[in-house]
Design an enzyme around this catalytic site. Structure first.
Site, PDB file in Angstrom:
ATOM      1  N   TRP A   1      -7.608  -7.273   4.740  1.00  0.00           N
ATOM      2  CA  TRP A   1      -6.275  -7.459   5.104  1.00  0.00           C
ATOM      3  C   TRP A   1      -6.086  -8.398   6.149  1.00  0.00           C
ATOM      4  O   TRP A   1      -7.035  -8.395   7.139  1.00  0.00           O
ATOM      5  CB  TRP A   1      -5.465  -5.912   5.642  1.00  0.00           C
ATOM      6  CG  TRP A   1      -5.320  -4.905   4.702  1.00  0.00           C
ATOM      7  CD1 TRP A   1      -6.169  -3.694   4.399  1.00  0.00           C
ATOM      8  CD2 TRP A   1      -4.914  -4.839   3.414  1.00  0.00           C
ATOM      9  NE1 TRP A   1      -6.025  -3.060   3.334  1.00  0.00           N
ATOM     10  CE2 TRP A   1      -4.963  -3.571   2.856  1.00  0.00           C
ATOM     11  CE3 TRP A   1      -3.648  -5.639   2.789  1.00  0.00           C
ATOM     12  CZ2 TRP A   1      -4.428  -3.315   1.629  1.00  0.00           C
ATOM     13  CZ3 TRP A   1      -3.187  -5.218   1.676  1.00  0.00           C
ATOM     14  CH2 TRP A   1      -3.372  -4.135   0.903  1.00  0.00           C
TER      15      TRP A   1
ATOM     16  N   CYS B   1       0.795  -1.428  -0.023  1.00  0.00           N
ATOM     17  CA  CYS B   1      -0.114   0.038   0.047  1.00  0.00           C
ATOM     18  C   CYS B   1       0.952   1.159   0.036  1.00  0.00           C
ATOM     19  O   CYS B   1       1.513   1.605   0.781  1.00  0.00           O
ATOM     20  CB  CYS B   1      -1.038  -0.278   1.296  1.00  0.00           C
ATOM     21  SG  CYS B   1      -1.797   1.684   1.419  1.00  0.00           S
TER      22      CYS B   1
ATOM     23  N   VAL C   1     -12.252  -1.165   5.467  1.00  0.00           N
ATOM     24  CA  VAL C   1     -10.885  -1.401   6.114  1.00  0.00           C
ATOM     25  C   VAL C   1      -9.583  -1.080   5.797  1.00  0.00           C
ATOM     26  O   VAL C   1      -9.497  -1.906   4.716  1.00  0.00           O
ATOM     27  CB  VAL C   1     -11.076  -2.930   6.924  1.00  0.00           C
ATOM     28  CG1 VAL C   1      -9.592  -3.233   7.590  1.00  0.00           C
ATOM     29  CG2 VAL C   1     -12.354  -3.027   7.817  1.00  0.00           C
TER      30      VAL C   1
HETATM   31  N1  LIG Z   1      -7.144   7.603   2.627  1.00  0.00           N
HETATM   32  C1  LIG Z   1      -6.346   6.583   3.162  1.00  0.00           C
HETATM   33  C2  LIG Z   1      -6.442   5.513   1.990  1.00  0.00           C
HETATM   34  C3  LIG Z   1      -6.006   4.268   2.378  1.00  0.00           C
HETATM   35  C4  LIG Z   1      -6.201   3.032   1.394  1.00  0.00           C
HETATM   36  O1  LIG Z   1      -7.093   3.294   0.644  1.00  0.00           O
HETATM   37  N2  LIG Z   1      -5.353   1.896   1.608  1.00  0.00           N
HETATM   38  C5  LIG Z   1      -5.738   0.952   0.652  1.00  0.00           C
HETATM   39  C6  LIG Z   1      -4.376  -0.111   0.328  1.00  0.00           C
HETATM   40  S1  LIG Z   1      -3.616   0.901  -0.791  1.00  0.00           S
HETATM   41  C7  LIG Z   1      -6.557  -0.094   1.367  1.00  0.00           C
HETATM   42  O2  LIG Z   1      -6.393  -0.343   2.517  1.00  0.00           O
HETATM   43  N3  LIG Z   1      -7.655  -0.440   0.541  1.00  0.00           N
HETATM   44  C8  LIG Z   1      -8.499  -1.662   1.192  1.00  0.00           C
HETATM   45  C9  LIG Z   1     -10.080  -1.394   0.823  1.00  0.00           C
HETATM   46  O3  LIG Z   1     -10.453  -0.293   0.140  1.00  0.00           O
HETATM   47  O4  LIG Z   1     -10.787  -2.376   1.009  1.00  0.00           O
HETATM   48  C10 LIG Z   1      -5.059   6.909   3.334  1.00  0.00           C
HETATM   49  O5  LIG Z   1      -4.280   7.764   2.703  1.00  0.00           O
HETATM   50  O6  LIG Z   1      -4.483   6.664   4.586  1.00  0.00           O
END
Ligand SMILES: N[C@@H](CCC(=O)N[C@@H](CS)C(=O)NCC(=O)O)C(=O)O
Length: 347
Positions: free
Chosen positions: A102, A69, A144
């Site tokens: 995750w 990520c 999540v």
């Molecule tokens: N706005 C958040 C975005 C975080 C994010 O979207 N992380 C992704 C991984 S790259 C995630 O956990 N996605 C899982 C999902 O949306 O189910 C940040 O910048 O911390």
């Protein structure tokens, strides 16, 4: 089998119109230096959980990340650059389940198969549930995501928005660091110095929409129009970064001689670009290594760091093979591309 036929498929990332819309993060509280703690809570502008101030403390907070990520990557770089290894523990998730998200699947260096702190769950979702249960809800209903800044004392999530977490890491924990590592000792050479703050904020704005999130809008597009709408904007923005580096003159970083937040926010996207976004996300009008000489130089300066400025914070937090695998998985491709080789060219 859950893997084959999930009830809710987390790898379906586009909305019904074929567009990828990143949802706002849910937990938006702040860790502040213990000396400036104010017990007032303000109400949150997005109406989710209340904004609270948490006191900085050594060993109290944990950063949950996954190496694939890019949003988690910026927190990991900052954690390492600041030398916070003994102050905030980092816990790595090692896999993504299509239905539950995750998780720990024994693939990481510690071989964990469940939450190493609380046990009992193999999913990060378990922590999100635990966080909302403290405020009387049964289950967390949102997305999540990583990164997560977790408070061991109150058993809750402080913040899951990377752009805010990195800002806490710059200075909120400085009282636990030797004088020379504190943001205030760096004066105009800190990660977010006052004299550059406005310019960095304005660069963050377009870099976020067109590049950091832009690659996702292309890669997760499930309709041709959604892809077409975003692919040219992405490359226009990369052209803009290339021109920016030309105007900066001396570099080698985005704002000159010193690494700033702008570098920390751009690096995770661009180190993934040739090896994952170009191939797997169809961001393939140009490659960084062949068509963006200044960006390529900037990227390799951070990665190979021959000046000893990065303390390995960039190179040692990169996981190229994980990117190739992780983005293939997230786009439901069964075959992981081998190239390009090498993952990054030497300086
Ligand atoms: N706005 C958040 C975005 C975080 C994010 O979207 N992380 C992704 C991984 S790259 C995630 O956990 N996605 C899982 C999902 O949306 O189910 C940040 O910048 O911390």
């Amino acid at each position: 089998m859950a893997e084959e036929n999930p009830k809710k498929d987390l790898f379906n990332n586009a909305d019904s119109d074929g567009r990828f819309n990143r949802k706002p993060s849910t937990f938006r509280s702040w860790v502040v230096p213990s000396s400036s703690l104010n017990s007032d809570s303000a109400s949150n502008t997005n109406g989710t959980s209340p904004i609270q101030s948490f006191p900085a403390a050594k060993g109290r907070y944990v950063l949950y990340i996954h190496l694939v990520c890019p949003w988690a990557h910026r927190t990991l770089i900052t954690h390492r650059l600041k030398g916070l290894q003994d102050v905030i523990r980092v816990i790595e998730l090692d896999d993504m389940d299509r239905e539950f998200g995750w998780c720990w699947n024994g693939k990481g260096k510690h071989g964990w198969t469940e939450d190493p702190i609380y046990g009992g769950t193999k999913y990060l979702r378990g922590l999100y549930d635990r966080a909302v249960q403290n405020s009387g809800e049964r289950k967390f209903e949102g997305r999540v995501t990583v990164p997560v800044l977790w408070d061991l004392e109150e058993g809750t999530i402080v913040n899951n928005e990377s752009g805010e977490i990195i800002r806490m890491l710059y200075s909120a924990f400085d009282e636990f660091l030797p004088e020379g590592q504190r943001e205030v000792s760096k004066g105009g050479k800190g990660l977010l110095p006052d004299h550059l703050k406005e310019r960095i904020n304005s660069m963050n704005e377009w870099v976020y929409h067109e590049i950091n999130n832009g690659v996702y809008k292309c890669g997760f597009a499930a309709a041709q129009e959604a892809y077409d709408e975003n692919i040219y904007k992405l490359f226009d923005a990369l052209d803009r970064v290339e021109a920016w580096l030309g105007q900066q003159g001396k570099g080698p970083y985005l704002f000159g001689e010193d690494i700033t937040e702008a570098d920390i926010r751009l690096f995770p996207t661009l180190i993934r670009f040739d090896v994952a976004y170009f191939t797997i996300f169809k961001c393939n009008l140009k490659m960084i290594r062949y068509e963006y000489p200044r960006i390529h130089q900037w990227l390799r300066n951070l990665y190979w760091d021959e000046r000893g400025k990065t303390k390995g914070a960039f190179r040692e937090t990169v996981a190229f093979d994980a990117y190739k695998y992780g983005y293939s998985q997230a786009t439901k491709q069964k075959v992981v591309p081998a190239g390009p080789r090498p993952n990054i060219l030497p300086l």
